[in-house]
Design a protein around this motif. Structure first.
Motif, mmCIF file in Angstrom:
data_model
loop_
_atom_site.group_PDB
_atom_site.id
_atom_site.type_symbol
_atom_site.label_atom_id
_atom_site.label_comp_id
_atom_site.label_asym_id
_atom_site.label_seq_id
_atom_site.Cartn_x
_atom_site.Cartn_y
_atom_site.Cartn_z
ATOM 1 N N MET A 34 61.421 17.786 37.784
ATOM 2 C CA MET A 34 60.175 16.818 39.017
ATOM 3 C C MET A 34 61.410 15.570 38.407
ATOM 4 O O MET A 34 61.691 14.721 39.564
ATOM 5 C CB MET A 34 59.202 16.873 38.801
ATOM 6 C CG MET A 34 58.445 16.318 40.265
ATOM 7 S SD MET A 34 56.947 16.217 40.329
ATOM 8 C CE MET A 34 56.433 15.192 39.293
ATOM 9 N N GLN A 38 63.337 13.925 41.520
ATOM 10 C CA GLN A 38 63.253 12.222 41.201
ATOM 11 C C GLN A 38 63.785 11.122 40.775
ATOM 12 O O GLN A 38 64.380 10.138 41.445
ATOM 13 C CB GLN A 38 62.110 11.813 41.026
ATOM 14 C CG GLN A 38 60.924 12.971 42.187
ATOM 15 C CD GLN A 38 59.235 12.449 42.137
ATOM 16 O OE1 GLN A 38 58.976 10.837 41.379
ATOM 17 N NE2 GLN A 38 58.246 13.169 42.951
ATOM 18 N N TRP A 175 56.029 7.264 48.740
ATOM 19 C CA TRP A 175 56.338 8.779 48.195
ATOM 20 C C TRP A 175 56.442 8.982 46.965
ATOM 21 O O TRP A 175 56.041 10.215 46.261
ATOM 22 C CB TRP A 175 57.534 9.090 49.170
ATOM 23 C CG TRP A 175 58.181 10.554 48.855
ATOM 24 C CD1 TRP A 175 57.718 12.139 49.834
ATOM 25 C CD2 TRP A 175 58.865 10.790 48.249
ATOM 26 N NE1 TRP A 175 57.923 13.005 49.386
ATOM 27 C CE2 TRP A 175 59.102 12.093 47.978
ATOM 28 C CE3 TRP A 175 60.015 10.745 47.145
ATOM 29 C CZ2 TRP A 175 59.961 13.489 47.737
ATOM 30 C CZ3 TRP A 175 60.630 11.094 47.340
ATOM 31 C CH2 TRP A 175 60.772 12.467 47.350
ATOM 32 N N LEU A 176 57.672 8.594 46.583
ATOM 33 C CA LEU A 176 58.356 9.098 44.938
ATOM 34 C C LEU A 176 57.033 8.873 44.039
ATOM 35 O O LEU A 176 56.669 9.661 43.188
ATOM 36 C CB LEU A 176 59.238 8.190 44.563
ATOM 37 C CG LEU A 176 59.699 8.324 43.375
ATOM 38 C CD1 LEU A 176 61.115 9.204 43.075
ATOM 39 C CD2 LEU A 176 61.240 7.087 42.909
ATOM 40 N N GLY A 178 53.717 8.629 44.142
ATOM 41 C CA GLY A 178 52.542 9.829 45.129
ATOM 42 C C GLY A 178 52.508 10.816 44.665
ATOM 43 O O GLY A 178 51.620 11.341 44.423
ATOM 44 N N SER A 179 53.636 11.145 45.020
ATOM 45 C CA SER A 179 54.035 12.574 44.499
ATOM 46 C C SER A 179 54.394 13.108 42.880
ATOM 47 O O SER A 179 53.485 13.885 43.338
ATOM 48 C CB SER A 179 55.353 12.892 45.132
ATOM 49 O OG SER A 179 56.703 12.816 45.183
ATOM 50 N N ALA A 180 54.644 11.998 42.468
ATOM 51 C CA ALA A 180 54.906 12.242 41.316
ATOM 52 C C ALA A 180 53.614 12.813 40.181
ATOM 53 O O ALA A 180 53.037 13.891 40.193
ATOM 54 C CB ALA A 180 54.881 11.687 40.312
ATOM 55 N N LEU A 182 50.926 13.106 42.568
ATOM 56 C CA LEU A 182 49.596 14.534 42.525
ATOM 57 C C LEU A 182 49.870 16.016 41.907
ATOM 58 O O LEU A 182 49.375 16.760 41.206
ATOM 59 C CB LEU A 182 50.195 14.397 44.454
ATOM 60 C CG LEU A 182 50.085 15.733 45.390
ATOM 61 C CD1 LEU A 182 48.310 15.727 44.836
ATOM 62 C CD2 LEU A 182 50.300 15.481 46.723
ATOM 63 N N LEU A 183 51.634 16.089 41.841
ATOM 64 C CA LEU A 183 52.070 17.039 41.181
ATOM 65 C C LEU A 183 51.876 17.364 40.038
ATOM 66 O O LEU A 183 51.328 18.247 39.188
ATOM 67 C CB LEU A 183 54.065 17.024 41.496
ATOM 68 C CG LEU A 183 54.146 17.878 42.313
ATOM 69 C CD1 LEU A 183 55.792 17.298 42.491
ATOM 70 C CD2 LEU A 183 53.782 18.643 42.917
ATOM 71 N N SER A 184 51.645 15.922 39.166
ATOM 72 C CA SER A 184 51.315 16.477 38.067
ATOM 73 C C SER A 184 49.384 16.373 37.234
ATOM 74 O O SER A 184 49.062 16.928 36.643
ATOM 75 C CB SER A 184 51.314 14.295 36.836
ATOM 76 O OG SER A 184 52.683 13.851 37.342
#
Length: 459
Positions: A34, A38, A175-176, A178-180, A182-184
């Motif tokens: 991921m 990114q 987005w970059l 936040g998504s990292a 959240l997925l972490s």
């Protein structure tokens, strides 16, 4: 040879950097692709979209500034008012003219070092204005002040930053990141639950191997982990059943053997004593006692002291007690130990282990020295990844004949005895007890000239 050495160095460096635990490695496997994805998206954004948009916005502002500079140069000072008014209304650029001023070059630190906005604006102004200029990004957080040197003075142009900046950048960064995050968080929570089941299984296996009654463990986690937990529960039952059957069988054999031995001892005691038979009767009595002792040793070896549960105990007090018993039996035993050393033990088993070692030394030596101390432990991690950093070390030294180095390992084999009066089970029982505590025992050459038995138990 030159290629092998760098490869080994890189491998060692990677092993030092990579996490050792399953949780860390699993999260790394999930997050690394991921992060790479990114990073590629970020590079494409910076190298493509952001670069193009930044150049276009900077070119638009630089073109407007160049047009205003040309108008100011062409118009007389008394006719410039309409230029200032129309610029503020139609171009959203506020103008001010400083008559007779000179532009001084000032070194300013970049206010947006990660973005190409300042560099693109300076490049566009240089292409379109073709006059000395200066840009100030720090004086006003909402505007960029552009100063252009004209023949009679300096023209100040105040351009709003929104004309040079796009909100898409904020959205992309949010987005970059936040998504990292959240997925972490999801990956760590999910893998933590999976690893917890594996750790519980490892703790149960460690406890069962140390002779503790861990009971049935609840299968949980992934299907493979559940399957391993169920297999562990079935293994526990089979081992308990096997040990129980073996102990019951040998206990019955021991009982059956003790009955005729008791009758023989009673018959020997009731036989009439005479000077010519006294020596033979003493020899027979000694043989019966030896058979009883051997029967008890075999039963203890088969049982393995497995029914006793570990509990907090003082190792030093236990060693002192065993040494005192040996002194009462006629042994010369010296003990060097700290005041106390509390740790989880099966006291009866450890007492039997030390008793066997001191008894072996007493049969072959005149002097026995026992020492207790703690030593660092760096060889392995404990259950669940917790590092156990200290050993409790016990050394039993004697001044006897010792054992040759090539025969020391075979001395631990059951029924292998170098003494005509021994059963060959003392060292085997001692090793079983020490290993059931998670420790180890070794035979070495003693500083006293005889044999040294070194025991290490995890504190």
């Amino acid at each position: 040879m030159s290629l092998t050495t760098p490869t080994k160095s890189v491998t060692r460096a990677l092993r030092a950097i990579l996490p050792r635990g399953l949780l860390g490695r699993s999260v790394l496997i999930i997050l690394l692709p991921m992060v790479v994805l990114q990073a590629v998206a970020l590079q494409l954004f910076y190298g493509g979209h952001l670069d193009v948009i930044s150049r276009r916005l900077a070119g638009g502002v630089a073109g407007d500034v160049a047009m205003l500079v040309e108008l100011v140069r062409r118009e007389a000072p008394e006719n410039r008012t309409w230029i200032f008014r129309e610029s503020a209304w139609r171009l959203d650029l506020n103008l001010a003219y400083e008559e007779g001023a000179r532009l001084h070059s000032v070194e300013r630190a970049a206010s947006l070092p990660l973005l190409p906005l300042e560099e693109d604006l300076n490049h566009a102004l240089w292409e379109r204005v073709r006059l000395p200029f200066d840009t100030d990004w720090q004086s006003d957080p909402r505007s960029v002040i552009i100063r252009v040197q004209l023949p009679e003075g300096v023209l100040h142009v105040e351009a709003p930053r929104k004309r040079l900046f796009t909100a898409t950048l904020y959205l992309f960064v949010i987005w970059l990141v936040g998504s990292a995050l959240l997925l972490s968080a999801i990956a760590i929570l999910f893998m933590k639950n999976q690893v917890r089941a594996i750790r519980r299984l490892a703790d149960a296996a460690e406890g069962f191997g140390l002779g503790r009654d861990v009971g049935q463990i609840k299968p949980e986690g992934a299907s493979e982990v559940r399957q391993a937990a169920q297999a562990f529960n079935r293994m526990q039952e089979r081992i308990r059943r096997f040990v129980g059957q073996r102990t019951e069988m040998l206990a019955g054999i021991s009982h059956d053997l003790r009955t005729p031995l008791t009758r023989m001892r009673l018959a020997l005691a009731m036989l009439p004593r005479a000077p010519e038979t006294e020596e033979d009767l003493e020899a027979l009595t000694h043989d019966v006692e030896e058979m009883e002792r051997m029967t008890a040793s075999y039963l203890s070896f088969a049982r393995g002291e497995g029914t006793e549960q570990a509990r907090p105990a003082d190792l030093v007090a236990l060693v002192q007690d065993v040494a005192a018993n040996a002194r009462r039996a006629g042994a010369r035993v010296e003990v060097a130990a700290p005041a106390d050393l509390p740790m989880p033990l099966r006291p009866d088993a450890v007492r039997r282990c030390l008793g066997n070692l001191i008894d072996n030394a007493r049969r072959h030596a005149q002097r026995i020295a026992v020492a207790v101390r703690t030593v660092p432990r760096t060889d392995m991690a404990g259950p669940g990844g917790a590092q156990k950093t200290v050993w409790a070390e016990i050394t039993v030294d004697d001044d006897g004949p010792g054992i040759p180095a090539e025969d020391r390992e075979s001395a631990f084999r059951p029924f292998h005895s170098g003494s005509p009066t021994g059963t060959g089970l003392g060292l085997s029982i001692a090793r079983d007890i020490v290993r059931s505590h998670g420790g180890e025992i070794e035979l070495e050459e003693s500083p006293l000239g005889g044999l040294r038995a070194r025991l290490r138990l995890p504190v």
